[in-house]
Design an enzyme around this catalytic site. Structure first.
Site, PDB file in Angstrom:
ATOM      1  N   ASN A  11       0.878  -1.176   0.000  1.00  0.00           N
ATOM      2  CA  ASN A  11       0.000   0.000   0.000  1.00  0.00           C
ATOM      3  C   ASN A  11       0.914   1.224   0.000  1.00  0.00           C
ATOM      4  OD1 ASN A  11      -1.782   2.068   0.521  1.00  0.00           O
ATOM      5  ND2 ASN A  11      -2.226   1.441   2.635  1.00  0.00           N
ATOM      6  N   LYS A  13       0.197   4.273  -0.378  1.00  0.00           N
ATOM      7  CA  LYS A  13      -0.408   5.506   0.172  1.00  0.00           C
ATOM      8  C   LYS A  13      -0.111   6.672  -0.781  1.00  0.00           C
ATOM      9  CE  LYS A  13       0.162   3.507   4.679  1.00  0.00           C
ATOM     10  NZ  LYS A  13      -0.169   3.661   6.065  1.00  0.00           N
ATOM     11  N   HIS A 101      -9.770   1.593   4.554  1.00  0.00           N
ATOM     12  CA  HIS A 101      -8.513   1.827   5.288  1.00  0.00           C
ATOM     13  C   HIS A 101      -8.774   2.830   6.412  1.00  0.00           C
ATOM     14  CE1 HIS A 101      -4.430   2.928   6.292  1.00  0.00           C
ATOM     15  NE2 HIS A 101      -4.038   1.836   5.650  1.00  0.00           N
ATOM     16  N   GLU A 103      -7.109   5.199   7.534  1.00  0.00           N
ATOM     17  CA  GLU A 103      -6.790   6.601   7.218  1.00  0.00           C
ATOM     18  C   GLU A 103      -7.975   7.268   6.522  1.00  0.00           C
ATOM     19  OE1 GLU A 103      -3.060   5.860   5.226  1.00  0.00           O
ATOM     20  OE2 GLU A 103      -2.149   5.370   7.149  1.00  0.00           O
ATOM     21  N   GLU A 170      -6.052  -4.704  10.272  1.00  0.00           N
ATOM     22  CA  GLU A 170      -5.045  -3.674  10.514  1.00  0.00           C
ATOM     23  C   GLU A 170      -5.410  -2.906  11.795  1.00  0.00           C
ATOM     24  OE1 GLU A 170      -2.661  -2.469   6.777  1.00  0.00           O
ATOM     25  OE2 GLU A 170      -4.353  -1.130   6.985  1.00  0.00           O
ATOM     26  N   GLY A 176       2.080   2.251  10.902  1.00  0.00           N
ATOM     27  CA  GLY A 176       3.149   3.237  10.858  1.00  0.00           C
ATOM     28  C   GLY A 176       3.777   3.546  12.207  1.00  0.00           C
ATOM     29  N   SER A 214       2.846  -2.052  10.425  1.00  0.00           N
ATOM     30  CA  SER A 214       4.272  -2.089  10.773  1.00  0.00           C
ATOM     31  C   SER A 214       4.981  -3.397  10.400  1.00  0.00           C
ATOM     32  CB  SER A 214       4.473  -1.785  12.258  1.00  0.00           C
ATOM     33  OG  SER A 214       4.070  -0.459  12.540  1.00  0.00           O
TER      34      SER A 214
END
Ligand code: PGA
Length: 253
Positions: A11, A13, A101, A103, A170, A176, A214
């Site tokens: 991914n 991003k 996702h 985000e 996730e 991250g 991560s």
């Protein structure tokens, strides 16, 4: 290690430009070599929509698939300035799409909106990587499974084409951050998701569940011990061909 099909999905991003084809090219070559060995793996790079067509055209032979990272929920043309629908992504060469996702959830995407996006993407025959996961606060309150239950039942439905859905677990607190759940925690969630989907939607089929958050070339050895996981969604580390390839190499080592 088993010989079950494993997904390694990158991914990117909001990363990448035309020069980033060098990364795609190296990963594609690596995937070609891997396909000659006896490992059953599927490698996918979900890149910015602006790059999909260009990368697709530039790859001479294709051993990886390209994917997108989101879409507008509406299936047709419409007055949605700045938006891209699933049909446009399919037309540009995308085969996979990441939806739900965290985000994007944190920017206001609801389970019902994600459901519309999933329907629209499945109608285009895109393979959906549907992300679910709890925040740190929810984890501390012991709500991990109930949050995942709500996210799944709010966005998936029995009539959907389940063969085209992969669920990515996730945990939001792991994305991250270099913080990772224990293998036992991931295993528990993977088994829960698989049995929930069997019970509610499709009793004869076990949905693939992958882990994201991560993942790097070191912790992949630990994660490789979890048999109930069908692969990995890799963010930051997929923006470097060396790191991404090392993850896959170390998984099979
Ligand atoms: P990360 O991201 O690997 O950088 O933690 C994972 C993701 O956002 O899919």
């Amino acid at each position: 290690m088993t010989n079950k099909l494993k997904y390694f999905i990158g991914n990117w991003k909001m990363f990448g430009n035309l020069q980033s084809f060098a990364i795609v090219n190296r990963v594609n070559k690596f995937a070609h070599n891997l396909s000659k060995k006896h490992f059953k793996s599927k490698i996918v790079l979900c890149v910015p929509s602006t790059l999909i067509y260009f990368f697709k055209k530039k790859m001479k032979s294709t051993y990886i698939s390209l994917g997108a990272q989101n879409c507008h929920h509406y299936h047709g043309d419409g007055a949605f300035t700045g938006s891209i629908n699933a049909s446009m992504l399919k037309n540009s060469g995308s085969r996979y799409i990441i939806l739900g996702h965290s985000e994007n959830r944190s920017n206001g995407e609801s389970t019902s909106l994600i459901k519309k996006k999933i329907e629209s993407s499945l109608n285009q025959n895109l393979k959906v990587i549907f992300c679910v996961g709890e925040t740190l606060k929810e984890k501390k309150l012991g709500k991990t499974l109930s949050i995942i239950n709500k996210q799944i039942l709010g966005s998936l439905e029995k009539k959907m084409s389940f063969k085209n859905i992969i669920i990515a677990y996730e945990p939001v607190w792991s994305i991250g951050t270099n913080k990772i759940p224990t293998n036992a925690e991931i295993k528990k969630v993977a088994i829960y998701i698989k049995s929930l989907c069997k019970k509610r939607f499709y009793s004869n089929y076990t949905l693939p569940v992958i882990y994201g958050g991560s993942v790097n070339s070191k912790n992949i050895k630990i994660f490789s011990l979890i048999n109930d996981i069908d692969g990995f969604l890799i963010g930051g580390a997929s923006q470097s061909s060396i790191k991404f390839i090392d993850i896959i190499k170390n998984y099979y080592k």
